[in-house]
Design an enzyme around this catalytic site. Structure first.
Site, PDB file in Angstrom:
ATOM      1  N   ASP A  61       0.883  -1.165   0.000  1.00 21.33           N
ATOM      2  CA  ASP A  61       0.000   0.000   0.000  1.00 21.33           C
ATOM      3  C   ASP A  61       0.917   1.210   0.000  1.00 21.33           C
ATOM      4  O   ASP A  61       1.564   1.520   1.000  1.00 21.33           O
ATOM      5  CB  ASP A  61      -0.893  -0.006   1.243  1.00 21.33           C
ATOM      6  CG  ASP A  61      -1.817   1.207   1.325  1.00 21.33           C
ATOM      7  OD1 ASP A  61      -1.664   2.141   0.515  1.00 21.33           O
ATOM      8  OD2 ASP A  61      -2.679   1.225   2.213  1.00 21.33           O
ATOM      9  N   ASN A  88       3.832   3.179 -10.511  1.00 21.11           N
ATOM     10  CA  ASN A  88       2.661   3.268 -11.380  1.00 21.11           C
ATOM     11  C   ASN A  88       1.367   3.508 -10.617  1.00 21.11           C
ATOM     12  O   ASN A  88       0.428   4.098 -11.163  1.00 21.11           O
ATOM     13  CB  ASN A  88       2.541   1.969 -12.189  1.00 21.11           C
ATOM     14  CG  ASN A  88       1.205   1.836 -12.873  1.00 21.11           C
ATOM     15  OD1 ASN A  88       0.922   2.481 -13.882  1.00 21.11           O
ATOM     16  ND2 ASN A  88       0.330   0.982 -12.319  1.00 21.11           N
ATOM     17  N   TYR A 165      -6.148  15.608  -9.482  1.00 18.40           N
ATOM     18  CA  TYR A 165      -5.337  14.724 -10.318  1.00 18.40           C
ATOM     19  C   TYR A 165      -4.284  15.474 -11.123  1.00 18.40           C
ATOM     20  O   TYR A 165      -3.094  15.126 -11.109  1.00 18.40           O
ATOM     21  CB  TYR A 165      -6.230  13.914 -11.256  1.00 18.40           C
ATOM     22  CG  TYR A 165      -5.446  12.960 -12.128  1.00 18.40           C
ATOM     23  CD1 TYR A 165      -4.855  11.826 -11.581  1.00 18.40           C
ATOM     24  CD2 TYR A 165      -5.283  13.195 -13.493  1.00 18.40           C
ATOM     25  CE1 TYR A 165      -4.121  10.953 -12.367  1.00 18.40           C
ATOM     26  CE2 TYR A 165      -4.554  12.330 -14.288  1.00 18.40           C
ATOM     27  CZ  TYR A 165      -3.980  11.218 -13.715  1.00 18.40           C
ATOM     28  OH  TYR A 165      -3.235  10.356 -14.504  1.00 18.40           O
ATOM     29  N   LYS A 169      -0.052  15.239 -10.765  1.00 24.28           N
ATOM     30  CA  LYS A 169       0.893  14.795 -11.786  1.00 24.28           C
ATOM     31  C   LYS A 169       1.964  15.849 -12.048  1.00 24.28           C
ATOM     32  O   LYS A 169       3.124  15.527 -12.340  1.00 24.28           O
ATOM     33  CB  LYS A 169       0.153  14.421 -13.075  1.00 24.28           C
ATOM     34  CG  LYS A 169      -0.641  13.123 -12.963  1.00 24.28           C
ATOM     35  CD  LYS A 169       0.244  11.952 -12.559  1.00 24.28           C
ATOM     36  CE  LYS A 169      -0.516  10.637 -12.516  1.00 24.28           C
ATOM     37  NZ  LYS A 169       0.335   9.492 -12.114  1.00 24.28           N
ATOM     38  N   THR A 200      -8.283   2.167 -19.932  1.00 30.07           N
ATOM     39  CA  THR A 200      -8.155   1.375 -18.715  1.00 30.07           C
ATOM     40  C   THR A 200      -9.339   1.658 -17.801  1.00 30.07           C
ATOM     41  O   THR A 200     -10.144   2.558 -18.055  1.00 30.07           O
ATOM     42  CB  THR A 200      -6.852   1.730 -17.959  1.00 30.07           C
ATOM     43  OG1 THR A 200      -6.949   3.078 -17.490  1.00 30.07           O
ATOM     44  CG2 THR A 200      -5.626   1.593 -18.856  1.00 30.07           C
TER      45      THR A 200
END
Length: 243
Positions: A61, A88, A165, A169, A200
């Site tokens: 985790d 990832n 998000y 990044k 995905t």
């Protein structure tokens, strides 16, 4: 094991992580598939082993420093080193606008996408230092490019503002450069990769390219030679993504 590449992929149970694990295994590497969900982790490992891949599950985790330390201890006891680390694992938090955003969601996204990368990288650095060709690849996104986002006429620049998000990044890209700076002269090459808009679960399979295509770019940086770059942000075929 001396001549076998030992690689760890976080969030390797599905999507780009799963395809990265598969492609690294296809190069002859021993792949450690890190994931926090036991059932999904074991299912992914079984699926890859069915193809003949040398893949092993690792409970991990990324948001829990103790979990990262325990995973590193397991890898140390079993293999004595790590050659490739692919960070990832990531969460999106949904496309949440800045106005009226939920700080708890923002913190959760950063906890996985940024702090989680630090937790894992720091835990495994002693093992990477024992490698003859250590590589760290951070799976980022072009949405994290300030240059691309600032082009309001471009496709990504026209997206609505994001509180979690996208900034996470951008922060990951900055973190990549900082690790590259700190590890200069050690032989550990640290780069960020944009896998492209892959279909995905992360985007409800709305992506325009297969996850395997995005994984190929990750693997290219994970297997680059000792004269390869460090502190960069790359798309397919070595194309540089502007910061």
């Amino acid at each position: 094991m001396a001549n076998t590449t030992i690689a760890l992929v976080t969030g390797g149970n599905k999507g780009i992580g799963f395809e990265t694990a598969a492609q690294l295994a296809a190069t002859g590497a021993t792949v450690l598939l890190g994931a926090r969900d036991r059932v999904r982790r074991e299912e992914a490992v079984a699926a890859l082993r069915a193809t003949g891949a040398d893949v092993h599950p690792v409970e991990l985790d990324v948001t829990d420093p103790a979990s990262a330390v325990a995973a590193a201890a397991l890898v140390d006891a079993t293999y004595g080193r790590l050659d490739v680390l692919v960070n990832n694992a990531a969460v999106s938090g949904g496309w949440m606008p800045l106005t009226g955003s939920d700080p708890a969601v923002v913190r959760a996204v950063f906890d996985t996408n940024v702090v989680g990368v630090m937790n894992v990288t720091n835990a495994f650095l002693p093992l990477l230092r024992r490698s003859a060709a250590p590589r760290v690849v951070n799976v980022s996104s072009s949405v994290g490019s300030l240059h691309v986002q600032r082009d309001f006429r471009g496709p990504l620049g026209q997206l609505p503002g994001s509180a979690a998000y996208v900034p996470s990044k951008a922060a990951l890209n900055a973190l990549t450069v900082q690790y590259a700076k700190e590890l200069r002269g050690t032989g550990i090459l640290v780069n960020a990769v944009d896998p492209g808009y892959c279909a995905t679960d992360f985007n409800n399979h709305a992506g325009t390219r297969p996850a395997a295509a995005g994984a190929a770019n990750v693997v290219r940086l994970a297997t680059v030679g000792n004269d390869g770059p460090t502190g960069g942000f790359y798309a397919d075929d070595g194309a540089v993504v502007p910061w």
